[in-house]
Each structure stands twice: as structure tokens, then as C-alpha cells.
Design a protein around this motif. Sequence first.
Motif, PDB file in Angstrom:
ATOM      1  N   GLN A 168       0.829  -1.208   0.000  1.00 54.69           N
ATOM      2  CA  GLN A 168       0.000   0.000   0.000  1.00 54.69           C
ATOM      3  C   GLN A 168       0.863   1.258   0.000  1.00 54.69           C
ATOM      4  OE1 GLN A 168      -2.395  -0.711   3.474  1.00 54.69           O
ATOM      5  NE2 GLN A 168      -4.001  -1.788   2.334  1.00 54.69           N
ATOM      6  N   LEU A 169       1.962   1.212   0.750  1.00 50.31           N
ATOM      7  CA  LEU A 169       2.848   2.373   0.792  1.00 50.31           C
ATOM      8  C   LEU A 169       3.474   2.626  -0.575  1.00 50.31           C
ATOM      9  CD1 LEU A 169       4.263   4.584   2.398  1.00 50.31           C
ATOM     10  CD2 LEU A 169       5.991   2.910   3.074  1.00 50.31           C
ATOM     11  N   ASN A 170       3.938   1.578  -1.243  1.00 46.06           N
ATOM     12  CA  ASN A 170       4.543   1.761  -2.564  1.00 46.06           C
ATOM     13  C   ASN A 170       3.497   2.076  -3.627  1.00 46.06           C
ATOM     14  OD1 ASN A 170       7.401   1.561  -2.353  1.00 46.06           O
ATOM     15  ND2 ASN A 170       7.207  -0.604  -1.885  1.00 46.06           N
ATOM     16  N   ALA A 171       2.256   1.624  -3.415  1.00 45.98           N
ATOM     17  CA  ALA A 171       1.180   2.031  -4.325  1.00 45.98           C
ATOM     18  C   ALA A 171       0.957   3.537  -4.224  1.00 45.98           C
ATOM     19  CB  ALA A 171      -0.099   1.274  -3.994  1.00 45.98           C
ATOM     20  N   ALA A 172       1.076   4.091  -3.009  1.00 45.34           N
ATOM     21  CA  ALA A 172       0.964   5.537  -2.835  1.00 45.34           C
ATOM     22  C   ALA A 172       2.124   6.252  -3.533  1.00 45.34           C
ATOM     23  CB  ALA A 172       0.950   5.880  -1.350  1.00 45.34           C
ATOM     24  N   VAL A 173       3.331   5.662  -3.461  1.00 47.01           N
ATOM     25  CA  VAL A 173       4.480   6.241  -4.169  1.00 47.01           C
ATOM     26  C   VAL A 173       4.205   6.278  -5.669  1.00 47.01           C
ATOM     27  CG1 VAL A 173       6.914   5.896  -4.751  1.00 47.01           C
ATOM     28  CG2 VAL A 173       6.132   5.553  -2.401  1.00 47.01           C
ATOM     29  N   GLU A 174       3.612   5.219  -6.179  1.00 46.26           N
ATOM     30  CA  GLU A 174       3.295   5.172  -7.609  1.00 46.26           C
ATOM     31  C   GLU A 174       2.264   6.235  -7.978  1.00 46.26           C
ATOM     32  OE1 GLU A 174       2.303   1.755 -10.973  1.00 46.26           O
ATOM     33  OE2 GLU A 174       2.118   1.305  -8.834  1.00 46.26           O
ATOM     34  N   ASN A 175       1.281   6.458  -7.113  1.00 49.12           N
ATOM     35  CA  ASN A 175       0.283   7.503  -7.370  1.00 49.12           C
ATOM     36  C   ASN A 175       0.913   8.888  -7.326  1.00 49.12           C
ATOM     37  OD1 ASN A 175      -2.223   6.126  -7.806  1.00 49.12           O
ATOM     38  ND2 ASN A 175      -2.258   5.568  -5.649  1.00 49.12           N
ATOM     39  N   ILE A 176       1.831   9.103  -6.400  1.00 51.41           N
ATOM     40  CA  ILE A 176       2.518  10.390  -6.335  1.00 51.41           C
ATOM     41  C   ILE A 176       3.337  10.625  -7.599  1.00 51.41           C
ATOM     42  CG2 ILE A 176       4.346  11.644  -5.119  1.00 51.41           C
ATOM     43  CD1 ILE A 176       3.289  10.412  -2.524  1.00 51.41           C
ATOM     44  N   ASN A 177       3.997   9.582  -8.090  1.00 55.13           N
ATOM     45  CA  ASN A 177       4.750   9.710  -9.345  1.00 55.13           C
ATOM     46  C   ASN A 177       3.824  10.007 -10.518  1.00 55.13           C
ATOM     47  OD1 ASN A 177       7.258   9.272  -8.175  1.00 55.13           O
ATOM     48  ND2 ASN A 177       7.161   7.067  -8.440  1.00 55.13           N
ATOM     49  N   THR A 178       2.636   9.415 -10.500  1.00 60.91           N
ATOM     50  CA  THR A 178       1.654   9.703 -11.556  1.00 60.91           C
ATOM     51  C   THR A 178       1.234  11.169 -11.506  1.00 60.91           C
ATOM     52  OG1 THR A 178       0.835   7.424 -11.477  1.00 60.91           O
ATOM     53  CG2 THR A 178      -0.601   9.066 -12.480  1.00 60.91           C
ATOM     54  N   ALA A 179       1.004  11.675 -10.302  1.00 63.21           N
ATOM     55  CA  ALA A 179       0.621  13.080 -10.153  1.00 63.21           C
ATOM     56  C   ALA A 179       1.750  14.005 -10.604  1.00 63.21           C
ATOM     57  CB  ALA A 179       0.243  13.368  -8.703  1.00 63.21           C
ATOM     58  N   LEU A 180       2.990  13.648 -10.253  1.00 64.71           N
ATOM     59  CA  LEU A 180       4.138  14.445 -10.686  1.00 64.71           C
ATOM     60  C   LEU A 180       4.246  14.479 -12.212  1.00 64.71           C
ATOM     61  CD1 LEU A 180       6.786  13.236  -8.076  1.00 64.71           C
ATOM     62  CD2 LEU A 180       6.088  15.610  -8.399  1.00 64.71           C
ATOM     63  N   THR A 181       4.098  13.314 -12.820  1.00 63.69           N
ATOM     64  CA  THR A 181       4.185  13.241 -14.282  1.00 63.69           C
ATOM     65  C   THR A 181       3.089  14.066 -14.939  1.00 63.69           C
ATOM     66  OG1 THR A 181       5.132  11.013 -14.119  1.00 63.69           O
ATOM     67  CG2 THR A 181       4.215  11.664 -16.244  1.00 63.69           C
ATOM     68  N   GLY A 182       1.847  13.952 -14.423  1.00 68.63           N
ATOM     69  CA  GLY A 182       0.743  14.719 -14.992  1.00 68.63           C
ATOM     70  C   GLY A 182       0.930  16.214 -14.821  1.00 68.63           C
ATOM     71  N   LYS A 183       1.392  16.620 -13.642  1.00 69.70           N
ATOM     72  CA  LYS A 183       1.553  18.054 -13.385  1.00 69.70           C
ATOM     73  C   LYS A 183       2.624  18.664 -14.281  1.00 69.70           C
ATOM     74  CE  LYS A 183       3.156  21.296  -9.861  1.00 69.70           C
ATOM     75  NZ  LYS A 183       3.522  21.511  -8.451  1.00 69.70           N
ATOM     76  N   TYR A 184       3.810  18.047 -14.315  1.00 71.84           N
ATOM     77  CA  TYR A 184       4.916  18.666 -15.048  1.00 71.84           C
ATOM     78  C   TYR A 184       4.839  18.424 -16.550  1.00 71.84           C
ATOM     79  CZ  TYR A 184       6.921  20.068 -10.656  1.00 71.84           C
ATOM     80  OH  TYR A 184       7.123  20.682  -9.446  1.00 71.84           O
ATOM     81  N   LYS A 185       3.988  17.513 -16.945  1.00 69.16           N
ATOM     82  CA  LYS A 185       3.703  17.404 -18.380  1.00 69.16           C
ATOM     83  C   LYS A 185       2.947  18.637 -18.851  1.00 69.16           C
ATOM     84  CE  LYS A 185       1.522  14.364 -21.775  1.00 69.16           C
ATOM     85  NZ  LYS A 185       0.734  13.111 -21.984  1.00 69.16           N
ATOM     86  N   VAL A 186       2.045  19.113 -17.983  1.00 68.12           N
ATOM     87  CA  VAL A 186       1.327  20.350 -18.297  1.00 68.12           C
ATOM     88  C   VAL A 186       2.288  21.539 -18.251  1.00 68.12           C
ATOM     89  CG1 VAL A 186      -0.487  21.914 -17.507  1.00 68.12           C
ATOM     90  CG2 VAL A 186      -0.877  19.455 -17.472  1.00 68.12           C
ATOM     91  N   LYS A 225      -5.672  14.740  -6.295  1.00 63.66           N
ATOM     92  CA  LYS A 225      -7.080  14.604  -6.705  1.00 63.66           C
ATOM     93  C   LYS A 225      -7.240  14.755  -8.203  1.00 63.66           C
ATOM     94  CE  LYS A 225      -8.765  16.452  -2.287  1.00 63.66           C
ATOM     95  NZ  LYS A 225      -9.505  17.564  -1.622  1.00 63.66           N
ATOM     96  N   GLU A 226      -6.405  15.584  -8.818  1.00 64.29           N
ATOM     97  CA  GLU A 226      -6.537  15.879 -10.244  1.00 64.29           C
ATOM     98  C   GLU A 226      -6.071  14.721 -11.124  1.00 64.29           C
ATOM     99  OE1 GLU A 226      -7.472  17.891 -13.663  1.00 64.29           O
ATOM    100  OE2 GLU A 226      -7.836  18.625 -11.625  1.00 64.29           O
ATOM    101  N   PHE A 227      -4.967  14.075 -10.741  1.00 64.10           N
ATOM    102  CA  PHE A 227      -4.336  13.114 -11.653  1.00 64.10           C
ATOM    103  C   PHE A 227      -4.425  11.666 -11.190  1.00 64.10           C
ATOM    104  CE2 PHE A 227      -2.063  17.157 -12.335  1.00 64.10           C
ATOM    105  CZ  PHE A 227      -2.267  17.318 -13.703  1.00 64.10           C
ATOM    106  N   THR A 228      -4.955  11.402  -9.989  1.00 62.68           N
ATOM    107  CA  THR A 228      -5.042  10.023  -9.503  1.00 62.68           C
ATOM    108  C   THR A 228      -6.408   9.773  -8.886  1.00 62.68           C
ATOM    109  OG1 THR A 228      -4.262  10.435  -7.238  1.00 62.68           O
ATOM    110  CG2 THR A 228      -2.576  10.137  -8.938  1.00 62.68           C
ATOM    111  N   GLN A 229      -6.657   8.502  -8.575  1.00 66.37           N
ATOM    112  CA  GLN A 229      -7.892   8.096  -7.903  1.00 66.37           C
ATOM    113  C   GLN A 229      -7.678   7.906  -6.410  1.00 66.37           C
ATOM    114  OE1 GLN A 229     -10.789   7.897  -9.555  1.00 66.37           O
ATOM    115  NE2 GLN A 229      -9.699   8.528 -11.415  1.00 66.37           N
ATOM    116  N   MET A 230      -6.504   8.301  -5.923  1.00 66.74           N
ATOM    117  CA  MET A 230      -6.184   8.105  -4.515  1.00 66.74           C
ATOM    118  C   MET A 230      -6.958   9.078  -3.639  1.00 66.74           C
ATOM    119  SD  MET A 230      -2.391   8.070  -2.805  1.00 66.74           S
ATOM    120  CE  MET A 230      -2.143   7.552  -1.120  1.00 66.74           C
TER     121      MET A 230
END
Length: 263
Positions: A168-186, A225-230
Motif C-alpha cells: 500500500q505504501l509503494n502504491a501511494a508512491v506510484e500515485n505520487i509519481n503519476t501526479a508528478l508526471t501529470g503536473k509537469y507534463k502540463v 485529486k486531479e491526476f489520480t484516484q487516490m
Amino acid sequence: MEMMAINENLIMTHCELEDITKHLDNRISSLRRVFDLRIIAKDQDKRIILGKISQDLLTVDGLLDQFEKCVCSQRDLLKHLKELEEYFHEDVQNGRYLRDHMPTHMPRKGPTANQGPVSESGLVDVQPNKQEHPRKTPKNHVKQMEFITSPEFESIPQYMKGRVTYDQLNAAVENINTALTGKYKVCHQPVKNMNNATRKLHQRFKEEENKETKGRFFIVEADIKEFTQMKVDKRFVSILNMLRHCQRLREQRGQGLTRYVLV
């Protein structure tokens, strides 16, 4: 009954006499051969033949010794091979166990070569290498948070972990990386190619930056909230505390906003 016992004794005595007789016959035959050989040895020609036979016997005896040594060597080699076979089977079992119990999230890299010892405060004493030059990263590169290793997870205090598991902790890390990728892609998109929704996001990202976050990668709760379902709830706050304990991020507060900056 007495007659049967007597007969049995007679039979046993008869068998023993046969064995003794056979043994005596063999000894007498051996003695006769010895005497025959003594008689033959008196003849000069036959003595030469006996000498050759003796040499052949010595040669055969030497070959038998070499054969025995070879057998012992092969026996030791076989024992060694069996031990190696056991080690091989053990390695195969360990490999199968690792294959069947592969962690969901694997760290992408280990500690760097210039990483120093860990101090009492838990911080890593990094000693920079003057000879190494920093690698240039691409302009659109987005830093990713490293996954938590098993030793790091075990080092987290139990009161801080609660019921959060390693996966669960590493799943949260993966969600944070998804949010980072989505944000800085914009952030890396040209403004002229943005639609209205993307332009609003871009404007928000710029407004959230300050002097302390300049040149660093960070997210806020709105990005999750914007880039993940977490879900951003108490568990999420607990996870952030664990990630801060593992030195994956730090908090930077200001202007009524909490920024989670990657370390």
C-alpha cells in the motif's frame, strides 16, 4: 523324540566334517603346487619364465594400485558433485521462491557510490566527488520518487505505519509519481497549445511556486485529486509521514498551502 535329536546331531557333525575335509583338501592342493613350483624353479629355462611372470605380476599389481587411486579420486569427485547438486537444487528453490514472491514495487536503483554512512539522526552523510561532473538532465525530465525498500519499511515505527502495508505504501508512491508526471507534463507544454482547462491548471501550478520550490519538483493535495484516484484522507496523511520518515519528501508550508517537495 530322542531319536530325532540324535539324527540332527549326526547331520550337523557330518556337515562340519565335510567342511573340514574340503578345507584340508584345499590346503594339500596348495602345498602340492608349491612343491611343483619348487621343482620347476630348479630348471634354468623355466626359472626365467617364472621371473617374467613375477615381473608381470608386479606390473599388474602397480596397475591395480593406480586403478585403486583412480577409483578413490572418482569417488571423491562424485561426492563433490553430489554436494554441488544439493547446492544447485537449493539455489533453484530460492530462485523459484523469489519468482513467486516478487514484490509488486521494486526499487529502480540502489544507493549511489558516493553515499556516506548514516548518521545518528538518520540522515545520509553524502560526500560529493569532486572529479565527477553532474549529468545534464533533459529539459522535460520529471523526477520520480524512489520506491520504499523492505529494510526502509521495517525501519518505520509501528505507531507511524498503523495498518498500512508495504504494498500500500509503494502504491501511494506510484500515485505520487503519476501526479508528478501529470503536473509537469502540463508545465512543459507550450502555452499556445493549451486548451482552457489545461491553461487554468498551468496558471495554478505557477501560482503555487515560490522561492523555496524553485527548481524542485513538488505536488499539493489538489494534484493528487486531479491526476489520480487516490483518496486524500487520514491514511494519506499517515503515508506522507512515512515517506517523510524515509526521506522521500519534505513539507513546505506557506500562503495557506502545504507543498510536498521531493528530496
